[in-house]
Design a protein around this motif. Structure first.
Motif, PDB file in Angstrom:
ATOM      1  N   LYS A 176      -3.909   4.210  29.188  1.00 26.35           N
ATOM      2  CA  LYS A 176      -5.129   4.976  29.473  1.00 26.35           C
ATOM      3  C   LYS A 176      -6.351   4.229  28.975  1.00 26.35           C
ATOM      4  O   LYS A 176      -7.375   4.140  29.674  1.00 26.35           O
ATOM      5  CB  LYS A 176      -5.046   6.349  28.802  1.00 26.35           C
ATOM      6  CG  LYS A 176      -6.279   7.202  29.038  1.00 26.35           C
ATOM      7  CD  LYS A 176      -6.144   8.574  28.405  1.00 26.35           C
ATOM      8  CE  LYS A 176      -7.406   9.402  28.666  1.00 26.35           C
ATOM      9  NZ  LYS A 176      -7.305  10.759  28.054  1.00 26.35           N
ATOM     10  N   PRO A 190      -1.350  10.883  32.859  1.00 30.75           N
ATOM     11  CA  PRO A 190      -1.887  12.171  32.394  1.00 30.75           C
ATOM     12  C   PRO A 190      -1.809  12.265  30.876  1.00 30.75           C
ATOM     13  O   PRO A 190      -0.853  11.788  30.254  1.00 30.75           O
ATOM     14  CB  PRO A 190      -0.982  13.198  33.068  1.00 30.75           C
ATOM     15  CG  PRO A 190       0.289  12.466  33.350  1.00 30.75           C
ATOM     16  CD  PRO A 190      -0.106  11.041  33.634  1.00 30.75           C
ATOM     17  N   SER A 191      -2.827  12.862  30.293  1.00 25.40           N
ATOM     18  CA  SER A 191      -2.847  13.029  28.842  1.00 25.40           C
ATOM     19  C   SER A 191      -1.947  14.193  28.449  1.00 25.40           C
ATOM     20  O   SER A 191      -1.928  15.224  29.126  1.00 25.40           O
ATOM     21  CB  SER A 191      -4.265  13.295  28.349  1.00 25.40           C
ATOM     22  OG  SER A 191      -5.125  12.225  28.678  1.00 25.40           O
ATOM     23  N   ARG A 203       4.745  16.117  33.668  1.00 27.55           N
ATOM     24  CA  ARG A 203       3.639  15.399  34.299  1.00 27.55           C
ATOM     25  C   ARG A 203       3.689  13.912  33.951  1.00 27.55           C
ATOM     26  O   ARG A 203       3.436  13.057  34.799  1.00 27.55           O
ATOM     27  CB  ARG A 203       2.305  16.003  33.871  1.00 27.55           C
ATOM     28  CG  ARG A 203       2.116  17.449  34.326  1.00 27.55           C
ATOM     29  CD  ARG A 203       0.889  18.099  33.725  1.00 27.55           C
ATOM     30  NE  ARG A 203      -0.326  17.427  34.140  1.00 27.55           N
ATOM     31  CZ  ARG A 203      -1.227  16.910  33.315  1.00 27.55           C
ATOM     32  NH1 ARG A 203      -1.029  16.977  31.999  1.00 27.55           N
ATOM     33  NH2 ARG A 203      -2.313  16.331  33.779  1.00 27.55           N
ATOM     34  N   GLN A 204       4.031  13.602  32.688  1.00 29.22           N
ATOM     35  CA  GLN A 204       4.125  12.205  32.290  1.00 29.22           C
ATOM     36  C   GLN A 204       5.332  11.521  32.940  1.00 29.22           C
ATOM     37  O   GLN A 204       5.234  10.373  33.375  1.00 29.22           O
ATOM     38  CB  GLN A 204       4.215  12.103  30.769  1.00 29.22           C
ATOM     39  CG  GLN A 204       2.901  12.402  30.060  1.00 29.22           C
ATOM     40  CD  GLN A 204       3.039  12.309  28.563  1.00 29.22           C
ATOM     41  OE1 GLN A 204       3.687  13.138  27.927  1.00 29.22           O
ATOM     42  NE2 GLN A 204       2.433  11.300  27.977  1.00 29.22           N
ATOM     43  N   TRP A 207       4.546  10.903  36.563  1.00 22.96           N
ATOM     44  CA  TRP A 207       3.639   9.750  36.688  1.00 22.96           C
ATOM     45  C   TRP A 207       4.414   8.451  36.596  1.00 22.96           C
ATOM     46  O   TRP A 207       4.207   7.525  37.396  1.00 22.96           O
ATOM     47  CB  TRP A 207       2.572   9.813  35.592  1.00 22.96           C
ATOM     48  CG  TRP A 207       1.695   8.590  35.552  1.00 22.96           C
ATOM     49  CD1 TRP A 207       0.571   8.352  36.291  1.00 22.96           C
ATOM     50  CD2 TRP A 207       1.883   7.425  34.741  1.00 22.96           C
ATOM     51  NE1 TRP A 207       0.042   7.116  35.998  1.00 22.96           N
ATOM     52  CE2 TRP A 207       0.838   6.524  35.042  1.00 22.96           C
ATOM     53  CE3 TRP A 207       2.837   7.058  33.787  1.00 22.96           C
ATOM     54  CZ2 TRP A 207       0.719   5.279  34.424  1.00 22.96           C
ATOM     55  CZ3 TRP A 207       2.726   5.819  33.177  1.00 22.96           C
ATOM     56  CH2 TRP A 207       1.675   4.936  33.488  1.00 22.96           C
TER      57      TRP A 207
END
Length: 411
Positions: A176, A190-191, A203-204, A207
């Motif tokens: 990031k 995504p954080s 989400r991670q 990704w």
């Protein structure tokens, strides 16, 4: 829409005007309608029945005030709906801001709510002390834990025991920083969420798998282009359309390849978690819940991590289902309550960053089915004066008013 945006609609659609003089409702008028609807949703009479399911949680903002929200639905109605809940399926039993909340306070609030509906059959909440104290008075009330939170805890235990996961999240953080001020910013991972991050770990993982797909398509396209100058490969076109050059991709994201095997395993964990949440959200806790869930999750077996997670989830569902009576289904998810709280914060907008205001009532308004009959009844029953009385009782001084009084302009 915003209050100002809603008011502007009347100017653009004059046929909606209901005032013969042509006066249009102001944002303040529309806000008061919303607050009256919310207060009516709280105070209107509720059915007394033995099969109420309550969902209970605190919502907090800046300052020391906490707001206890209790919503409910009769289990018989939920069975008739036959699926996941919506805001309009809920009844608001109580919404009470307090400056001090402990087990005794929550127990007192639950007892007051019981006078409205009768003692519920079950309570879905992670507020333990108050619920336990309430159950001592009403021992037939079951307490059920949310499946999404439990699965997140099990995922946390599983992933934090995997050194590769720690390294992957570290590399995501570095990626990031490397990408956010470049033309590859659209590829930033995504954080993780500051709270409940393992409820969003998928989400991670997603990704990482998508980046692997991009790397593979780019590599395949480059090889085809090098081997045949008269052939245009779709995968190369996709990579070019994504604004990625071979050198950029190699330099910034090739590290993801080293996690290909782990990402495959983690993806199975996320599938297990999603299937478990979906199953219990729709079917709840009941006598056959664990066995049915185990059968549904059998397609995900074949990996030690995944097998262990399946066994732990099914053991938890079996434990929660033990309090269900024969033929009875208990709610296993409080996600609809969290969704309602999120809707309330969205309706509050910027005000939610300055502590609780009267707009907290808009949360309750979101449960009303907006038919002409329902709106007419609610607005006829609850006046502006009732709203001001409620605000004076529960929110006598907002943070904004305290700020204005303390930080006066300097002459």
């Amino acid at each position: 829409m915003s209050l100002r945006g809603t008011a502007a609609i009347f100017a653009y659609l004059p046929q909606l005007s209901f005032d013969p003089q042509g006066d249009l409702p102001t944002p303040g008028t529309i806000q008061m309608w919303l607050l009256r609807l919310g207060l009516d949703a709280i105070e209107r009479p509720k059915e007394h029945a033995e099969d109420w399911a309550w969902l209970v949680d605190h919502t907090v903002q800046i300052g020391k005030t906490k707001c206890l929200l209790i919503v409910g639905i009769r289990l018989s109605k939920w069975r008739q709906l036959g699926g996941e809940l919506a805001h309009h399926d809920l009844e608001v039993i109580a919404l009470e801001p307090v400056e001090h909340s402990d087990g005794a306070t929550v127990s007192r609030q639950l007892q007051e709510a019981a006078r409205k509906t009768g003692a519920p059959r079950m309570i879905g909440s992670d507020i333990k002390k108050g619920v336990v104290a309430f159950q001592q008075q009403y021992p037939h009330v079951s307490s059920c834990y949310d499946i999404a939170h439990k699965v997140a805890l099990l995922l946390k235990k599983t992933l934090e025991g995997d050194a590769r996961w720690a390294e992957f999240t570290r590399q995501c953080g570095l990626a990031k920083a490397r990408l956010q001020q470049t033309h590859l910013a659209h590829l930033i991972p995504p954080s993780p969420q500051p709270k409940a991050r393992y409820m969003n770990a998928d989400r991670q993982v997603d990704w990482g798998r998508r980046v692997l797909g991009l790397l593979n398509r780019h590599e395949a396209g480059s090889m085809d282009a090098a081997g045949s100058s008269d052939t245009t490969d779709d995968s190369l076109a996709d990579a070019q359309a994504a604004g990625v050059s071979p050198d950029d991709l190699q330099e910034k994201l090739d590290w993801v390849r080293s996690f290909a095997e782990s990402l495959g395993r983690w993806s199975k964990l996320m599938d297990i978690a999603a299937s478990s949440r979906h199953h219990v959200r729709r079917r709840g806790y009941h006598a056959d819940a664990a066995e049915q869930l185990r059968g549904e999750l059998s397609q995900h077996r074949g990996d030690e991590l995944g097998d262990n997670l399946i066994d732990q989830v099914c053991a938890f569902v079996s434990e929660q289902s033990a309090s269900a009576k024969p033929g009875e289904r208990l709610l296993g998810s409080t996600e609809i309550l969290e969704s309602l709280i999120g809707t309330g914060k969205r309706l509050e907008g910027q005000q939610s960053k300055g502590g609780f205001t009267k707009m907290v009532l808009s949360m309750a308004a979101a449960t009303i089915v907006p038919t002409i009959e329902n709106l007419s009844t609610a607005l006829g029953r609850t006046s502006t004066k009732h709203v001001f009385q409620w605000v004076q009782t529960y929110l006598p001084r907002s943070l904004q008013s305290q700020r204005r009084a303390a930080l006066k302009p300097v002459s």
